[in-house]
Design an enzyme around this catalytic site. Structure first.
Site, mmCIF file in Angstrom:
data_model
loop_
_atom_site.group_PDB
_atom_site.id
_atom_site.type_symbol
_atom_site.label_atom_id
_atom_site.label_comp_id
_atom_site.label_asym_id
_atom_site.label_seq_id
_atom_site.Cartn_x
_atom_site.Cartn_y
_atom_site.Cartn_z
ATOM 1 N N CYS A 137 0.834 -1.205 0.000
ATOM 2 C CA CYS A 137 0.000 0.000 0.000
ATOM 3 C C CYS A 137 0.870 1.257 0.000
ATOM 4 C CB CYS A 137 -0.903 -0.030 1.230
ATOM 5 S SG CYS A 137 -1.902 1.444 1.442
ATOM 6 N N CYS A 140 -0.266 4.090 2.198
ATOM 7 C CA CYS A 140 0.027 3.892 3.621
ATOM 8 C C CYS A 140 1.506 4.127 3.923
ATOM 9 C CB CYS A 140 -0.320 2.461 4.036
ATOM 10 S SG CYS A 140 -1.891 1.867 3.397
ATOM 11 N N ASP A 141 2.394 3.673 3.069
ATOM 12 C CA ASP A 141 3.797 3.536 3.479
ATOM 13 C C ASP A 141 4.806 4.348 2.685
ATOM 14 O OD1 ASP A 141 2.895 1.723 5.350
ATOM 15 O OD2 ASP A 141 3.263 -0.027 4.097
HETATM 16 C C1 LIG Z 1 0.560 -3.896 5.644
HETATM 17 C C2 LIG Z 1 -0.652 -3.012 5.500
HETATM 18 C C3 LIG Z 1 -0.580 -1.699 5.907
HETATM 19 C C4 LIG Z 1 -1.694 -0.879 5.802
HETATM 20 N N1 LIG Z 1 -1.577 0.400 6.243
HETATM 21 C C5 LIG Z 1 -2.650 1.217 6.179
HETATM 22 C C6 LIG Z 1 -2.560 2.566 6.662
HETATM 23 O O1 LIG Z 1 -1.515 3.013 7.120
HETATM 24 N N2 LIG Z 1 -3.682 3.328 6.573
HETATM 25 C C7 LIG Z 1 -4.860 2.867 6.050
HETATM 26 O O2 LIG Z 1 -5.834 3.610 6.039
HETATM 27 N N3 LIG Z 1 -4.956 1.614 5.563
HETATM 28 C C8 LIG Z 1 -3.893 0.789 5.612
HETATM 29 N N4 LIG Z 1 -3.975 -0.484 5.107
HETATM 30 C C9 LIG Z 1 -5.251 -0.914 4.483
HETATM 31 C C10 LIG Z 1 -6.228 -1.330 5.608
HETATM 32 O O3 LIG Z 1 -5.609 -2.316 6.388
HETATM 33 C C11 LIG Z 1 -7.548 -1.858 5.047
HETATM 34 O O4 LIG Z 1 -8.137 -0.907 4.200
HETATM 35 C C12 LIG Z 1 -8.519 -2.161 6.180
HETATM 36 O O5 LIG Z 1 -7.955 -3.047 7.108
HETATM 37 C C13 LIG Z 1 -9.813 -2.766 5.643
HETATM 38 O O6 LIG Z 1 -10.622 -3.079 6.735
HETATM 39 P P1 LIG Z 1 -11.792 -4.156 6.615
HETATM 40 O O7 LIG Z 1 -12.368 -4.239 7.985
HETATM 41 O O8 LIG Z 1 -12.678 -3.841 5.492
HETATM 42 O O9 LIG Z 1 -11.090 -5.520 6.221
HETATM 43 P P2 LIG Z 1 -9.870 -6.319 6.852
HETATM 44 O O10 LIG Z 1 -8.946 -5.441 7.581
HETATM 45 O O11 LIG Z 1 -9.333 -7.141 5.732
HETATM 46 O O12 LIG Z 1 -10.561 -7.271 7.932
HETATM 47 C C14 LIG Z 1 -11.307 -8.375 7.535
HETATM 48 C C15 LIG Z 1 -11.289 -9.396 8.659
HETATM 49 O O13 LIG Z 1 -12.182 -10.460 8.319
HETATM 50 C C16 LIG Z 1 -11.592 -11.688 8.697
HETATM 51 N N5 LIG Z 1 -12.177 -12.748 7.861
HETATM 52 C C17 LIG Z 1 -11.927 -13.013 6.557
HETATM 53 N N6 LIG Z 1 -12.680 -14.043 6.131
HETATM 54 C C18 LIG Z 1 -13.402 -14.446 7.197
HETATM 55 C C19 LIG Z 1 -14.363 -15.485 7.408
HETATM 56 N N7 LIG Z 1 -14.739 -16.306 6.412
HETATM 57 N N8 LIG Z 1 -14.914 -15.633 8.642
HETATM 58 C C20 LIG Z 1 -14.551 -14.798 9.666
HETATM 59 N N9 LIG Z 1 -13.647 -13.810 9.535
HETATM 60 C C21 LIG Z 1 -13.093 -13.629 8.318
HETATM 61 C C22 LIG Z 1 -10.109 -11.489 8.449
HETATM 62 O O14 LIG Z 1 -9.333 -12.401 9.231
HETATM 63 C C23 LIG Z 1 -9.932 -10.043 8.881
HETATM 64 O O15 LIG Z 1 -9.582 -9.939 10.244
HETATM 65 C C24 LIG Z 1 -2.896 -1.350 5.215
HETATM 66 C C25 LIG Z 1 -2.973 -2.677 4.771
HETATM 67 C C26 LIG Z 1 -1.864 -3.508 4.920
HETATM 68 C C27 LIG Z 1 -1.961 -4.943 4.454
#
Ligand SMILES: Cc1cc2nc3c(=O)[nH]c(=O)nc-3n(C[C@H](O)[C@H](O)[C@H](O)COP(=O)(O)OP(=O)(O)OC[C@H]3O[C@@H](n4cnc5c(N)ncnc54)[C@H](O)[C@@H]3O)c2cc1C
Length: 309
Positions: A137, A140-141
């Site tokens: 990302c 982000c970084d």
């Molecule tokens: C290394 C890294 C750094 C990042 N840094 C930033 C940053 O600095 N700023 C920023 O704004 N964004 C950042 N992002 C992006 C950010 O992490 C995502 O946009 C955000 O986490 C999305 O949130 P979400 O809740 O939609 O999904 P996710 O964070 O993907 O959470 C989904 C959750 O659902 C769970 N899950 C999946 N399938 C199932 C299932 N079948 N049953 C039960 N649970 C399940 C997963 O284990 C996970 O915990 C970064 C991403 C990464 C990978």
């Protein structure tokens, strides 16, 4: 304790920022709410050493700490949490049956927030150096690589956008692409070709990522000649696509061509009482702040849906 025999007002699938924000709003609205998370609470952002773009944390905060605070906040209002993997949803009249490896749960509404995953290269060193030079990302970084040489892997719009964004910070940006030409749209390509800091390594793949505490070099292979080389680098941004975690909803919910869940601005899917929030949603900007906003919106409309039934 979560209770398979009970009908919850809301079952939230996924414990990332979208699911946790939905949990805060749902539980605070006095809805009986259960969050199902298959791994650890926090979602993808737990891999971020520092999140610098989430409002309210002027000095930044680790992704882990940020999401644990969200979870504490939701739990304080009564959100229940269970470690369980959701395997599907069935519809039974007005109820939603959420199927998991820990049994079935029944809900009036469901908020799907189980995110998407960046496609990985699958090479040695990639997993080991995530957050220490391997990033998925640029938004982000990028700032962590100011005045340092970095690589971007990929050739589509996202990769070239990321290269352009990174060129504002890095000393050099080397785009590594396995083909001879980019897939990105022409206008974006032209901007990248005109940027003096961006260079291209064509017909090349990464075979390994190496370093000590942090990434130091990439081992590369030319796919035409087979020739091998080493590139000294401070970081590598992998931008070869996303994979939404929607396999278990296929056939139940309408998905877009990329497999993401289609919603309206209320986070409603086509099925009454089923909402989607965060990275799993079609056209999400895949940032914590957007995921949190989506989760809040979904919970508010879930509450209205229940009160109208
Ligand atoms: C290394 C890294 C750094 C990042 N840094 C930033 C940053 O600095 N700023 C920023 O704004 N964004 C950042 N992002 C992006 C950010 O992490 C995502 O946009 C955000 O986490 C999305 O949130 P979400 O809740 O939609 O999904 P996710 O964070 O993907 O959470 C989904 C959750 O659902 C769970 N899950 C999946 N399938 C199932 C299932 N079948 N049953 C039960 N649970 C399940 C997963 O284990 C996970 O915990 C970064 C991403 C990464 C990978």
């Amino acid at each position: 304790m979560s209770n398979p025999g009970k009908e919850y007002d809301v079952v939230i699938i996924g414990g990332g920022p979208a699911g946790l924000s939905a949990g805060i709003y749902a539980a605070r609205a006095r809805l009986s709410s259960l969050l199902l998370e298959k791994e650890i609470i926090g979602g993808q952002v737990v891999n971020a050493e520092v999140v610098e773009n989430y409002p309210g944390f002027a000095e930044g905060i680790s992704g882990y700490d940020l999401t644990q605070l969200m979870h504490q906040q939701a739990t304080k209002f009564g959100l229940e949490t269970l470690t369980a993997e959701v395997t599907g949803i069935e519809l039974n009249r007005k109820q939603k049956i959420i199927k998991t490896n820990k049994g079935d749960f029944v809900a009036k509404t469901t908020i799907i927030a189980n995110g998407s995953e960046r496609q990985k290269l699958g090479v040695p060193g990639e997993q080991e150096f995530i957050g220490r030079g391997v990033s998925y990302c640029a938004t982000c970084d990028a700032a962590f690589f100011t005045d340092q040489p970095i690589a971007v892997v990929g050739g589509g719009n996202a990769a070239v956008y990321e290269a352009l964004q990174l060129s504002k910070y890095a000393s050099r940006v080397i785009v590594i692409h396995r083909r001879q030409e980019l897939r990105a749209t022409r206008i974006i390509q032209e901007r990248a070709f005109a940027e003096p800091k961006i260079e291209f390594l064509w017909n090349t793949v990464v075979e390994a990522i190496e370093g000590e505490d942090v990434v130091k070099k990439l081992r590369l292979r030319n796919v035409i000649t087979g020739g091998k080389s080493v590139l000294d680098i401070a970081g590598i941004f992998v931008s070869i696509g996303f994979k939404p975690n929607t396999d278990c909803f296929k056939g139940v919910l309408p998905l877009d061509a990329g497999g993401y869940i289609i919603t309206n601005e209320k986070m409603e899917t086509e099925i009454p009482g089923i909402f989607a929030a965060g990275d799993i949603r079609s056209n999400s900007i895949r940032q914590v702040i957007a995921a949190a906003g989506d989760g809040a919106t979904a919970a508010i409309y879930a509450e209205r849906f229940i009160s109208q039934q």
